[in-house]
Design a protein around this motif. Structure first.
Motif, PDB file in Angstrom:
ATOM      1  N   SER A 194       0.275  -1.087   0.462  1.00 30.73           N
ATOM      2  CA  SER A 194       0.139  -0.407  -0.057  1.00 30.73           C
ATOM      3  C   SER A 194       0.482   0.971  -0.205  1.00 30.73           C
ATOM      4  N   ALA A 219      -9.410  -2.474  -5.725  1.00 34.77           N
ATOM      5  CA  ALA A 219     -10.574  -1.987  -5.468  1.00 34.77           C
ATOM      6  C   ALA A 219     -12.022  -2.910  -5.321  1.00 34.77           C
ATOM      7  N   ARG A 251     -11.902  -4.321  -2.417  1.00 31.92           N
ATOM      8  CA  ARG A 251     -12.473  -3.648  -1.253  1.00 31.92           C
ATOM      9  C   ARG A 251     -14.061  -3.394  -1.300  1.00 31.92           C
ATOM     10  N   SER A 311      -7.805  -6.745   4.121  1.00 30.29           N
ATOM     11  CA  SER A 311      -6.871  -7.422   3.818  1.00 30.29           C
ATOM     12  C   SER A 311      -7.274  -8.663   4.142  1.00 30.29           C
ATOM     13  N   ALA A 331      -9.327 -10.491   1.846  1.00 27.78           N
ATOM     14  CA  ALA A 331      -8.453 -10.590   0.738  1.00 27.78           C
ATOM     15  C   ALA A 331      -7.820 -12.115   0.763  1.00 27.78           C
ATOM     16  N   ARG A 349     -10.532 -14.561  -3.392  1.00 33.03           N
ATOM     17  CA  ARG A 349      -9.262 -14.189  -4.844  1.00 33.03           C
ATOM     18  C   ARG A 349      -9.502 -14.794  -6.118  1.00 33.03           C
ATOM     19  N   ARG A 371      -1.957  -3.706   7.073  1.00 33.20           N
ATOM     20  CA  ARG A 371      -2.496  -3.945   6.102  1.00 33.20           C
ATOM     21  C   ARG A 371      -0.912  -4.994   5.321  1.00 33.20           C
ATOM     22  N   ASP A 417      -1.400  -8.867   4.145  1.00 35.61           N
ATOM     23  CA  ASP A 417      -0.997  -9.527   2.662  1.00 35.61           C
ATOM     24  C   ASP A 417       0.306 -10.331   2.546  1.00 35.61           C
ATOM     25  N   ARG A 473      -0.732 -14.206   3.921  1.00 30.31           N
ATOM     26  CA  ARG A 473      -1.983 -15.506   4.316  1.00 30.31           C
ATOM     27  C   ARG A 473      -1.027 -16.081   2.989  1.00 30.31           C
TER      28      ARG A 473
HETATM   29  O1   DC Z   1      -4.288  -1.915  -3.131  1.00 28.26           O
HETATM   30  P1   DC Z   1      -5.867  -1.751  -2.272  1.00 28.26           P
HETATM   31  O2   DC Z   1      -5.310  -0.233  -1.097  1.00 28.26           O
HETATM   32  O3   DC Z   1      -6.730  -0.837  -2.466  1.00 28.26           O
HETATM   33  O4   DC Z   1      -6.081  -3.310  -2.193  1.00 28.26           O
HETATM   34  C1   DC Z   1      -6.375  -3.801  -1.342  1.00 28.26           C
HETATM   35  C2   DC Z   1      -6.641  -5.238  -0.082  1.00 28.26           C
HETATM   36  O5   DC Z   1      -6.738  -5.917  -1.030  1.00 28.26           O
HETATM   37  C3   DC Z   1      -5.559  -4.723   0.654  1.00 28.26           C
HETATM   38  O6   DC Z   1      -5.298  -5.058   1.681  1.00 28.26           O
HETATM   39  C4   DC Z   1      -4.968  -6.046  -0.362  1.00 28.26           C
HETATM   40  C5   DC Z   1      -5.693  -6.634  -1.305  1.00 28.26           C
HETATM   41  N1   DC Z   1      -5.165  -6.994  -2.014  1.00 28.26           N
HETATM   42  C6   DC Z   1      -5.687  -7.413  -3.042  1.00 28.26           C
HETATM   43  O7   DC Z   1      -4.997  -9.196  -2.068  1.00 28.26           O
HETATM   44  N2   DC Z   1      -4.869  -8.304  -4.329  1.00 28.26           N
HETATM   45  C7   DC Z   1      -4.112  -7.559  -4.948  1.00 28.26           C
HETATM   46  N3   DC Z   1      -4.403  -8.046  -6.585  1.00 28.26           N
HETATM   47  C8   DC Z   1      -5.219  -6.302  -4.091  1.00 28.26           C
HETATM   48  C9   DC Z   1      -5.526  -6.070  -3.690  1.00 28.26           C
END
Ligand code: DC
Length: 227
Positions: A11, A35, A38, A98, A101, A107, A179, A183, A186
């Protein structure tokens, strides 16, 4: 076949600004994959789904319908016919995304949506697992990073400018590091630098310098599209 530039990183590393600019330079559509996570989180909270329960989130995920449209050089998302706007940028979403996610069903769903976007044309896709899991075969993969301090400063400025929140730099840094930890630790598709991805540390670089570094590292024939 569509070309994909994949950009991952933690981030606040500058992925959105860089991806948007690179997309504009080349005529590639900008895709913000975060997004989608989110939106899932926002919908869970709206419907009272317990985001700390992977089973509850997994059961709910298939019912969220996201429509993807091409708008102003980017993919725009719509939920029930409406763009989510800043509702998905609130601190409450930051605090829960997070967790959402980490759920493999979420996913898998979002990965399928992202892969389907190649039907719209060439893409520059930013996220956390784009270089490692969604488009691991792209010849243009980048890991964009920056120091925690630089990332917190940028996020704080952005939140204040957009009128989203007015948190201290320390609070922004703490939320960002929390976060990052979820991230990158996981089980399913954690954030990491992919083998073969070019790492760029943007802590002391301007946006223009980072965009230039990305453009220079692209396959030579992709740069023919530069204006
Ligand atoms: O980039 P961001 O802050 O908008 O992402 C929001 C959440 O989604 C963050 O916790 C990470 C997750 N994410 C993810 O796991 N995989 C992705 N390809 C993009 C974001």
């Amino acid at each position: 076949m569509s070309r994909v530039i994949a950009i991952d990183g933690p981030s606040g590393a500058g992925k959105s600004s860089v991806s948007r600019r690179v997309g504009r330079e080349l005529g590639f559509l900008h895709v913000d994959s975060g997004a989608l996570y989110r939106i899932m989180t926002w919908q869970c909270l709206e419907r009272g789904i317990d985001t700390s329960s992977p089973a509850a989130v997994a059961a709910f995920a298939p019912s969220v319908a996201v429509e993807c449209r091409v708008e102003d050089g980017a993919i725009a998302y719509y939920v029930n016919g409406e763009p989510p706007g800043e509702r998905i940028r609130m601190p409450e979403i930051n605090a829960n995304a997070s967790q959402v996610a980490t759920v493999p069903e979420v996913r898998a769903r979002i990965t399928a949506i992202l892969r389907g976007l190649v039907a719209h044309g060439d893409l520059v896709v930013e996220g956390r697992d784009i270089t490692t899991a969604v488009f691991p075969d792209s010849p243009a993969r980048f890991y964009l990073t920056a120091s925690a301090e630089a990332r917190a400063r940028r996020r704080q400025k952005e939140e204040i400018e957009k009128g989203i929140a007015n948190q201290s730099a320390e609070a922004v840094k703490a939320s960002l590091l929390a976060r990052d930890k979820i991230d990158s630790t996981r089980k399913c598709a954690p954030l990491r630098k992919a083998d073969g991805a070019l790492e760029i540390d943007s802590s002391d670089m301007t946006l223009e310098q980072v965009v230039e570094a990305v453009l220079e590292a692209l396959p030579a024939d992709w740069r023919n599209d530069l204006a």
